[in-house]
Design an enzyme around this catalytic site. Structure first.
Site, PDB file in Angstrom:
ATOM      1  N   ASN A   9      34.081  22.832  42.120  1.00 43.72           N
ATOM      2  CA  ASN A   9      35.197  23.466  42.833  1.00 43.72           C
ATOM      3  C   ASN A   9      34.938  23.295  44.325  1.00 43.72           C
ATOM      4  OD1 ASN A   9      37.113  25.107  43.961  1.00 43.72           O
ATOM      5  ND2 ASN A   9      36.347  27.016  43.062  1.00 43.72           N
ATOM      6  N   TRP A  10      35.648  22.360  44.921  1.00 46.15           N
ATOM      7  CA  TRP A  10      35.394  22.052  46.340  1.00 46.15           C
ATOM      8  C   TRP A  10      35.930  23.141  47.267  1.00 46.15           C
ATOM      9  CZ3 TRP A  10      36.651  16.122  47.232  1.00 46.15           C
ATOM     10  CH2 TRP A  10      35.824  15.358  46.400  1.00 46.15           C
ATOM     11  N   LYS A  11      36.765  24.008  46.748  1.00 43.03           N
ATOM     12  CA  LYS A  11      37.410  25.062  47.562  1.00 43.03           C
ATOM     13  C   LYS A  11      38.106  24.421  48.766  1.00 43.03           C
ATOM     14  CE  LYS A  11      34.157  28.315  45.638  1.00 43.03           C
ATOM     15  NZ  LYS A  11      33.401  29.543  45.766  1.00 43.03           N
ATOM     16  N   HIS A  96      40.502  32.420  39.788  1.00 38.84           N
ATOM     17  CA  HIS A  96      39.251  32.479  40.548  1.00 38.84           C
ATOM     18  C   HIS A  96      39.211  33.781  41.343  1.00 38.84           C
ATOM     19  CE1 HIS A  96      36.056  31.539  43.357  1.00 38.84           C
ATOM     20  NE2 HIS A  96      35.708  30.558  42.557  1.00 38.84           N
ATOM     21  N   GLU A  98      38.345  34.420  44.243  1.00 37.72           N
ATOM     22  CA  GLU A  98      38.863  34.310  45.618  1.00 37.72           C
ATOM     23  C   GLU A  98      40.387  34.410  45.626  1.00 37.72           C
ATOM     24  OE1 GLU A  98      36.799  30.679  46.487  1.00 37.72           O
ATOM     25  OE2 GLU A  98      34.903  31.766  46.460  1.00 37.72           O
ATOM     26  N   GLU A 168      32.140  33.933  36.209  1.00 42.50           N
ATOM     27  CA  GLU A 168      31.638  33.860  37.579  1.00 42.50           C
ATOM     28  C   GLU A 168      31.506  35.274  38.145  1.00 42.50           C
ATOM     29  OE1 GLU A 168      32.613  29.754  39.494  1.00 42.50           O
ATOM     30  OE2 GLU A 168      34.229  31.144  39.930  1.00 42.50           O
ATOM     31  N   GLY A 174      28.633  32.109  46.138  1.00 37.76           N
ATOM     32  CA  GLY A 174      28.347  31.802  47.532  1.00 37.76           C
ATOM     33  C   GLY A 174      27.273  32.662  48.161  1.00 37.76           C
ATOM     34  N   SER A 214      26.492  30.342  42.592  1.00 34.47           N
ATOM     35  CA  SER A 214      25.227  29.884  43.173  1.00 34.47           C
ATOM     36  C   SER A 214      24.424  28.966  42.251  1.00 34.47           C
ATOM     37  CB  SER A 214      24.370  31.073  43.634  1.00 34.47           C
ATOM     38  OG  SER A 214      25.031  31.788  44.655  1.00 34.47           O
ATOM     39  N   GLY A 235      30.341  25.585  43.089  1.00 32.67           N
ATOM     40  CA  GLY A 235      31.032  25.595  44.375  1.00 32.67           C
ATOM     41  C   GLY A 235      30.287  24.747  45.391  1.00 32.67           C
ATOM     42  N   GLY A 236      29.552  25.409  46.285  1.00 31.71           N
ATOM     43  CA  GLY A 236      28.882  24.750  47.404  1.00 31.71           C
ATOM     44  C   GLY A 236      28.099  23.509  47.017  1.00 31.71           C
TER      45      GLY A 236
HETATM   46  P1  13P Z   1      29.130  28.742  44.594  1.00 30.69           P
HETATM   47  O1  13P Z   1      28.546  27.742  43.639  1.00 30.69           O
HETATM   48  O2  13P Z   1      29.273  28.214  45.994  1.00 30.69           O
HETATM   49  O3  13P Z   1      28.436  30.062  44.501  1.00 30.69           O
HETATM   50  O4  13P Z   1      30.645  28.998  44.096  1.00 30.69           O
HETATM   51  C1  13P Z   1      30.878  29.248  42.773  1.00 30.69           C
HETATM   52  C2  13P Z   1      32.339  29.216  42.544  1.00 30.69           C
HETATM   53  O5  13P Z   1      33.072  30.062  43.031  1.00 30.69           O
HETATM   54  C3  13P Z   1      32.882  28.109  41.753  1.00 30.69           C
HETATM   55  O6  13P Z   1      34.215  28.333  41.420  1.00 30.69           O
END
Ligand code: 13P
Length: 252
Positions: A9-11, A96, A98, A168, A174, A214, A235-236
């Site tokens: 997930n590149w966000k 998600h 967010e 999640e 994050g 994470s 994510g990251g």
């Molecule tokens: P991180 O891997 O950056 O913690 O993000 C997880 C995430 O929200 C994937 O959708």
């Protein structure tokens, strides 16, 4: 046998050229490995067509990070499930944390989004997970139960069989603090119990449930080795090709 998946997930990250470079790097790395794991990338909307074009020449699949709760028409700024389908997008992240938090997406809206995905043959990667106060109050099972039931359990069996779930925990996203393998295994088993109650054991056994929060190449091998953890939503760490592919390779 349920599918093993690692999705990135590149966000809201990367410029167009950086995104293209990342995809080219991923393709190079994917050429040299042979895995059963399905690799998915979920770039921002404006890069989906480019990603989808590259995907024709490689083994990875493409997902969107969101879709509209509406079908089509006067909804400025929205992107419909039909549009995604017309670009050969396979997956869409829905629910998600967010989106739940910053865009106030509630259960009713998420149900509509899941329905739009279904109507357009897009596979939902439906996210659930508790906040830190909810875990501290030992309400995590209750919260996840509500999210799973309200978001997905209106589907009939045939529809539900297509869904991917991602657990999640919000406190792990994050933060650099991943859930322990035991916490992940426990919640995945719980989600599978809920599915078995609603759709039967066979459907539950065939549902792919990913862990997100994470994830790194360091913690992924142990997390993905847990029974019931069928891969990750990253994510990251999905923004770096080598690191992301290491995570993909962590599934044995
Ligand atoms: P991180 O891997 O950056 O913690 O993000 C997880 C995430 O929200 C994937 O959708």
């Amino acid at each position: 046998m349920r599918k093993k998946i690692v999705a990135g997930n590149w966000k809201m990250n990367l410029g167009f050229e950086e995104a293209e470079q990342l995809i080219e790097d991923l393709i190079d790395l994917l050429e040299n490995i042979n895995m059963d794991t399905e690799v998915v990338i979920c770039p921002p909307f404006p890069y989906l067509e480019m990603a989808s074009d590259y995907a024709q020449e490689s083994t990875f699949k493409v997902g969107a990070q969101n879709l509209s709760a509406f079908g089509s028409g006067a909804y400025t700024g929205e992107v419909s499930g039909a549009m995604l389908q017309s670009m050969d997008i396979t997956y869409c992240i829905i629910g998600h944390s967010e989106r739940r938090k910053y865009f106030e997406e509630n259960d009713k809206m998420l149900t509509a989004k899941v329905n739009q995905a279904m109507a357009n043959q897009i596979i939902p990667i439906f996210c659930v997970g508790e906040s830190l106060p909810e875990r501290e109050a030992e309400k995590h099972f209750q919260v996840v139960r509500r999210q799973v039931r309200h978001g997905l359990f209106h589907l009939d069996t045939h529809e539900f069989e297509k869904v991917i779930i991602a657990y999640e925990p919000v406190w792990a996203i994050g933060t650099g603090i991943n859930a322990t393998p035991q916490q992940a295994a426990e919640m995945h088993a719980y989600i599978r119990t809920l599915i078995a109650e609603r759709y039967g054991q066979e459907v539950a056994d065939n549902t792919t449930i990913l862990y997100g929060g994470s994830c790194t190449s360091k913690n992924a091998p142990e997390l993905f080795a847990q029974p019931g953890v069928d891969g990750g939503l990253v994510g990251g760490a999905s923004l770096k090709a080598a690191e992301f592919i290491e995570i993909c390779k962590s599934i044995k």
